[in-house]
Scaffold this motif. Structure first.
Motif, PDB file in Angstrom:
ATOM      1  N   GLN A   1      -4.211  18.057  -2.070  1.00 52.32           N
ATOM      2  CA  GLN A   1      -5.481  17.832  -1.392  1.00 52.32           C
ATOM      3  C   GLN A   1      -6.591  18.692  -1.995  1.00 52.32           C
ATOM      4  O   GLN A   1      -7.764  18.300  -1.969  1.00 52.32           O
ATOM      5  N   VAL A   2      -6.232  19.845  -2.524  1.00 54.20           N
ATOM      6  CA  VAL A   2      -7.233  20.676  -3.205  1.00 54.20           C
ATOM      7  C   VAL A   2      -7.828  19.915  -4.386  1.00 54.20           C
ATOM      8  O   VAL A   2      -9.055  19.945  -4.617  1.00 54.20           O
ATOM      9  N   GLU A   3      -6.984  19.193  -5.126  1.00 54.43           N
ATOM     10  CA  GLU A   3      -7.462  18.403  -6.260  1.00 54.43           C
ATOM     11  C   GLU A   3      -8.317  17.228  -5.801  1.00 54.43           C
ATOM     12  O   GLU A   3      -9.272  16.834  -6.493  1.00 54.43           O
ATOM     13  N   ILE A   4      -7.983  16.651  -4.648  1.00 50.27           N
ATOM     14  CA  ILE A   4      -8.810  15.573  -4.098  1.00 50.27           C
ATOM     15  C   ILE A   4     -10.198  16.103  -3.757  1.00 50.27           C
ATOM     16  O   ILE A   4     -11.220  15.486  -4.089  1.00 50.27           O
ATOM     17  N   THR A   5     -10.253  17.253  -3.096  1.00 47.41           N
ATOM     18  CA  THR A   5     -11.545  17.857  -2.758  1.00 47.41           C
ATOM     19  C   THR A   5     -12.356  18.130  -4.016  1.00 47.41           C
ATOM     20  O   THR A   5     -13.569  17.872  -4.064  1.00 47.41           O
ATOM     21  N   ARG A   6     -11.692  18.618  -5.058  1.00 50.97           N
ATOM     22  CA  ARG A   6     -12.375  18.887  -6.324  1.00 50.97           C
ATOM     23  C   ARG A   6     -12.912  17.590  -6.936  1.00 50.97           C
ATOM     24  O   ARG A   6     -14.008  17.571  -7.531  1.00 50.97           O
ATOM     25  N   ALA A   7     -12.168  16.500  -6.811  1.00 55.46           N
ATOM     26  CA  ALA A   7     -12.624  15.224  -7.357  1.00 55.46           C
ATOM     27  C   ALA A   7     -13.922  14.779  -6.699  1.00 55.46           C
ATOM     28  O   ALA A   7     -14.865  14.345  -7.382  1.00 55.46           O
ATOM     29  N   PHE A   8     -13.993  14.879  -5.361  1.00 56.64           N
ATOM     30  CA  PHE A   8     -15.229  14.525  -4.665  1.00 56.64           C
ATOM     31  C   PHE A   8     -16.374  15.448  -5.085  1.00 56.64           C
ATOM     32  O   PHE A   8     -17.502  14.991  -5.321  1.00 56.64           O
TER      33      PHE A   8
ATOM     34  N   VAL B   1       0.857  -1.186   0.000  1.00 55.75           N
ATOM     35  CA  VAL B   1       0.000   0.000   0.000  1.00 55.75           C
ATOM     36  C   VAL B   1       0.895   1.238   0.000  1.00 55.75           C
ATOM     37  O   VAL B   1       2.084   1.151   0.315  1.00 55.75           O
ATOM     38  N   PRO B   2       0.336   2.426  -0.325  1.00 55.95           N
ATOM     39  CA  PRO B   2       1.167   3.636  -0.452  1.00 55.95           C
ATOM     40  C   PRO B   2       1.475   4.315   0.882  1.00 55.95           C
ATOM     41  O   PRO B   2       1.226   5.510   1.053  1.00 55.95           O
TER      42      PRO B   2
ATOM     43  N   GLY C   1      -7.030  10.156  -1.695  1.00 56.64           N
ATOM     44  CA  GLY C   1      -8.355  10.422  -1.137  1.00 56.64           C
ATOM     45  C   GLY C   1      -9.330   9.344  -1.563  1.00 56.64           C
ATOM     46  O   GLY C   1      -9.990   9.487  -2.596  1.00 56.64           O
ATOM     47  N   GLY C   2      -9.401   8.231  -0.802  1.00 58.57           N
ATOM     48  CA  GLY C   2     -10.296   7.145  -1.168  1.00 58.57           C
ATOM     49  C   GLY C   2      -9.962   6.608  -2.544  1.00 58.57           C
ATOM     50  O   GLY C   2      -8.836   6.171  -2.797  1.00 58.57           O
TER      51      GLY C   2
ATOM     52  N   ARG D   1     -10.401   8.534 -10.127  1.00 58.30           N
ATOM     53  CA  ARG D   1      -9.793   9.623 -10.906  1.00 58.30           C
ATOM     54  C   ARG D   1      -8.291   9.643 -10.638  1.00 58.30           C
ATOM     55  O   ARG D   1      -7.836   9.355  -9.530  1.00 58.30           O
ATOM     56  N   GLY D   2      -7.511   9.985 -11.669  1.00 63.58           N
ATOM     57  CA  GLY D   2      -6.092  10.284 -11.493  1.00 63.58           C
ATOM     58  C   GLY D   2      -5.149   9.107 -11.455  1.00 63.58           C
ATOM     59  O   GLY D   2      -3.963   9.290 -11.178  1.00 63.58           O
ATOM     60  N   LEU D   3      -5.640   7.892 -11.756  1.00 61.30           N
ATOM     61  CA  LEU D   3      -4.784   6.706 -11.696  1.00 61.30           C
ATOM     62  C   LEU D   3      -5.243   5.693 -12.729  1.00 61.30           C
ATOM     63  O   LEU D   3      -6.274   5.871 -13.382  1.00 61.30           O
TER      64      LEU D   3
END
Length: 294
Positions: free
Chosen positions: A266-273, A34-35, A258-259, A63-65
């Motif tokens: 983290q800003v991009e993670i919040t945007r993804a949600f 795991v990361p 982020g899940g 998203r993103g992977l």
């Protein structure tokens, strides 16, 4: 001045998979890696082993992977909100690029049995929002390399002139090697790649170290070499060995988790949600299960 030369890879560390047991989605689960520290495994984020019948993994976003799912046993039923659906059997691979956003599911066909290894592969920052896509690497299109006592399924990259069917967004090489007892093979690996070798079955020698099923050996990029090789050998005289070897160029970029989303901040993670809940990934499908062929 000495010219750069080819080197033999050695393992810098060895890890053991961690058995977690059943949960609400699966009959059994194990964590290969795991990361915890993404810099140590870059560009690879995680490798998880799942055994499931029902319910499996119903509709969920990414998203993103990229997710790279190898079917070890049973039949994997899959579908996404781009309209793809199908079933993959043992030895086949699903290579999914989540990119800017996808919703998919992974189930056991007929709710019977699926045993899979799923690897999360990071995408470069410039490709995080690339269009989503699915690639099914079926037995019919799986390039294979054969040597005495050795069969290699080439998923990605080029090995001894055989090129895998997966289209990749970043330099990656991926294979599964099956070696008969006492057979060996010198796997060519780009020297700038970090690699992991996960033992699926048997007791092989990997990079000069003997590993057992469930263990993973790591080799970091080497400098000052024009080529590098990884020695694989089945050392048990009575049992074949099967090893998954993936390698890739490290991204050396920030990682935000982020899940089901992997971004750079983290800003991009919040945007993804926010995007997912606003419907930017598309609607959650209402697609029926695959019809039984009986």
């Amino acid at each position: 001045m000495t010219a750069p030369s080819a080197v033999q890879r050695t393992l810098t560390r060895i890890t053991d998979k961690r058995h977690l047991g059943p949960d609400a989605q699966v009959d059994d689960k194990a964590i290969v890696f795991v990361p915890a520290d993404p810099a140590l495994t870059d560009p690879f984020l995680a490798l998880v082993e799942d055994w499931f019948s029902t319910p499996g993994f119903e509709w969920h976003p990414h998203r993103g992977l990229e997710t790279v799912t190898t079917v070890v046993d049973g039949v994997l039923e899959h579908g996404d909100n781009l309209g793809h659906a199908g079933a993959l059997q043992a030895g086949e691979v699903q290579w999914m690029t989540a990119g800017r956003g996808i919703i998919h599911r992974e189930l056991a066909y007929r709710d019977e049995h699926a045993h899979v290894l799923q690897m999360w592969l990071n995408l470069p920052a410039e490709k995080k929002m690339t269009p989503s896509r699915y690639q099914d690497l079926t037995a019919a299109v799986m390039p294979r390399l054969r040597a005495p006592g050795v069969r290699i399924d080439v998923h990605a990259g080029t090995v001894d002139g055989v090129t895998g069917a997966a289209r990749t967004h970043h330099p990656v090489q991926g294979i599964v090697a099956t070696l008969d007892p006492d057979a060996s093979y010198e796997l060519q690996v780009p020297p700038g790649h970090r690699l992991f070798a996960h033992v699926m079955d048997g007791r092989p020698l990997v990079g000069g170290r003997e590993l057992r099923a469930g263990q993973t050996g790591w080799s970091d990029p080497v400098t000052g070499a024009t080529a590098s090789t990884l020695q694989l050998a089945a050392v048990d005289p009575d049992e074949p060995a099967r090893v998954m070897v993936y390698s890739g160029t490290p991204l050396r970029e920030p990682v935000a988790l982020g899940g089901p989303f992997v971004m750079n901040t983290q800003v991009e993670i919040t945007r993804a949600f926010t995007d997912f809940h606003a419907g930017a990934f598309g609607a959650v499908p209402r697609t029926a299960r695959l019809a039984y062929d009986r």
